[in-house]
Structures are given as C-alpha cells and as structure tokens.
Design a protein around this motif. Structure first.
Motif, PDB file in Angstrom:
ATOM      1  N   ARG A  62       0.800  -1.389   0.548  1.00 27.43           N
ATOM      2  CA  ARG A  62      -0.063  -0.459  -0.035  1.00 27.43           C
ATOM      3  C   ARG A  62       0.809   1.332  -0.469  1.00 27.43           C
ATOM      4  O   ARG A  62       0.115   2.251   0.106  1.00 27.43           O
ATOM      5  N   PHE A 108       2.678   2.709  -6.153  1.00 29.76           N
ATOM      6  CA  PHE A 108       1.872   3.288  -6.906  1.00 29.76           C
ATOM      7  C   PHE A 108       1.631   4.429  -7.523  1.00 29.76           C
ATOM      8  O   PHE A 108       0.420   5.043  -6.431  1.00 29.76           O
ATOM      9  N   ARG A 133      -2.717   1.309  -9.172  1.00 30.09           N
ATOM     10  CA  ARG A 133      -4.108   0.972  -7.733  1.00 30.09           C
ATOM     11  C   ARG A 133      -5.136  -0.003  -8.946  1.00 30.09           C
ATOM     12  O   ARG A 133      -5.881  -0.617  -8.322  1.00 30.09           O
TER      13      ARG A 133
END
Length: 253
Positions: A93, A97, A102
């Motif tokens: 997480r 990205f 995502r």
C-alpha cells in the motif's frame, strides 16, 4: 519516518507538522483498543512508523498512525492474517503505485480466480493442539510461528490457541522437515523458515511493481488471464533455480 526532535516553531511548515502530530501514545491505545506494548511491537516490526519524538520518553503521533493501527487490527481480527502478511500488504500500500496503477490492479483482482483474488475464506480456524498432533510438531513450534508472525491466530475465550486454516500448510510442511531430521535438538526452529519468507516478500513486491508497470496498458481481463497462466511457470522456475543453486554450490567444493 525519521525519528527526530521537533524543529523550531518559527516556520509555517514546522507549525503544520506540529499540528499533525497531536496524539500521544495513550490516545493511540484508546482509539485502537490496544495495549501500549502491542503498539511498540508494531513499531519495532515495521508495521507502524515511529512517532515524532520530543523527549526521551515522549513522542507524538498523527491520525495516520491511528488509521494504520485500526487497519492492522481489522486484518488480524477479521481476516486472521499473520503479521508478516499484514506487513507485506502494508508495504504494498505504501509503495510507489500511481492512482491509475492501483485502479488497474483492483480491476485485475476482480477477474482473477478465487484462489488468487483473496476470495478464499480465511475466517475458518482450527485448534492449534490438534494441528500440532496432525502435523507431527510440538505445540511450541506453532506458538513460535505465531510469535514471528508467520501464521494467523486468535485465542478463544477459553484461552485456547487457534490457527487460521489457510495457514495450516506451513505448519504441516514444517512437520515434514522435523520428520526428515531437522529437529529442535539440532537447533532448528520455526524462526529459521523466516529467511525464506523475507526473500519471498521482497521478490513479491518487485513482481507487483513489474506487473503494474508493464501490463497496465492491457485490458484487465487479459492481464488477469496472463497472470494466472504465468504463475505455474514462475513457480517451476523458482523451484528449479533453487535446486540449481544448491547443485552449483556443492559442485564448486
């Protein structure tokens, strides 16, 4: 986050950072329903960033710390994920990205089979003592696996340890190693397995970044199909490459 003393309060940036770090450890404990020792353990294990220290025994935290603690607790109590898996998820997480990557990965997830997209039920638990007997290990082997975050677990109201059924395979494989002679008397414990976990976690993070960067231009359904077809090939490569490294090592002696 770097642990450092609070900067001078003369700049606007410093005042903004000070305002963000407005929670004390006791606030985190109350908000997340966790003991202080548990939160310190999460910080030590890299699951939670350290706070902003203003003294030897004083640190301040942000709303992001509380949100992260609540997420960890949710993954533990609802998904029964082991801490190592939670850390890998959180590292993902926190990786670089883009919003588009995502969104793409979320679309791919929806098109993967249930065994890959997280649809497999993780809520089923099994008694640790029964698992130990079936796998041919000691109960303390399983307790050590819980301690190092290798398997998901919970303690029942009766004080009995239960293990996530989805993680039982790890205990069963360790039992096979025990039967092959890798005993506690020789110094082998569950903690030795973590060298493989750490290597695989690093590899997996690289894989996710590679896939999200290279396949993002494809339709999610096509990307999902490619991933499912490629995994058996990759698994074969890993097995054979490991065997070749062992062979090359002993061949060089």
């Amino acid at each position: 986050m770097t642990v450092e003393a609070l900067p001078s309060r003369t700049s606007g940036d410093a005042k903004s950072k000070d305002a963000e770090h407005r929670f004390r450890m006791k606030d985190l404990c109350e908000a997340a329903g966790l003991e202080r020792q548990a939160i310190h353990f999460y910080i030590q294990q890299g699951l939670l960033p350290p706070g902003r220290k203003t003294g030897r025994n004083m640190a301040w935290y942000t709303q992001a710390h509380i949100d992260r603690l609540l997420l960890i607790k949710k993954l533990q109590n609802e998904q029964f994920l082991p801490l190592k898996a939670i850390k890998a998820l959180l590292d993902g997480r926190d990786s670089s990205f883009t919003p588009q990557q995502r969104a793409f990965l979320t679309e791919v997830k929806g098109r993967l089979g249930s065994s890959l997209n997280g649809g497999e039920e993780r809520g089923r638990m099994i008694d640790a003592a029964s698992l130990a007997e079936r796998a041919g290990v000691e109960l303390r082997d399983i307790e050590e696996a819980v301690e190092v975050g290798a398997v998901g677990s919970r303690t029942t109201e009766d004080g009995e340890l239960e293990i996530a059924a989805a993680d039982a395979w790890m205990v069963e494989l360790f039992g096979q190693m025990r039967r092959l002679g890798f005993t506690r008397e020789l110094g082998f414990t569950v903690k030795d397995v973590m060298v493989y976990e750490e290597a695989m976690s690093r590899l997996f993070q690289e894989e996710v970044l590679l896939v999200s960067g290279r396949l993002a231009g494809l339709p999610p359904s096509q990307a999902a199909a490619m991933i499912e077809r490629a995994l058996p090939v990759i698994h074969t490569f890993l097995t054979r490459y490991h065997a070749s490294r062992v062979r090359d090592f002993f061949g060089s002696l």
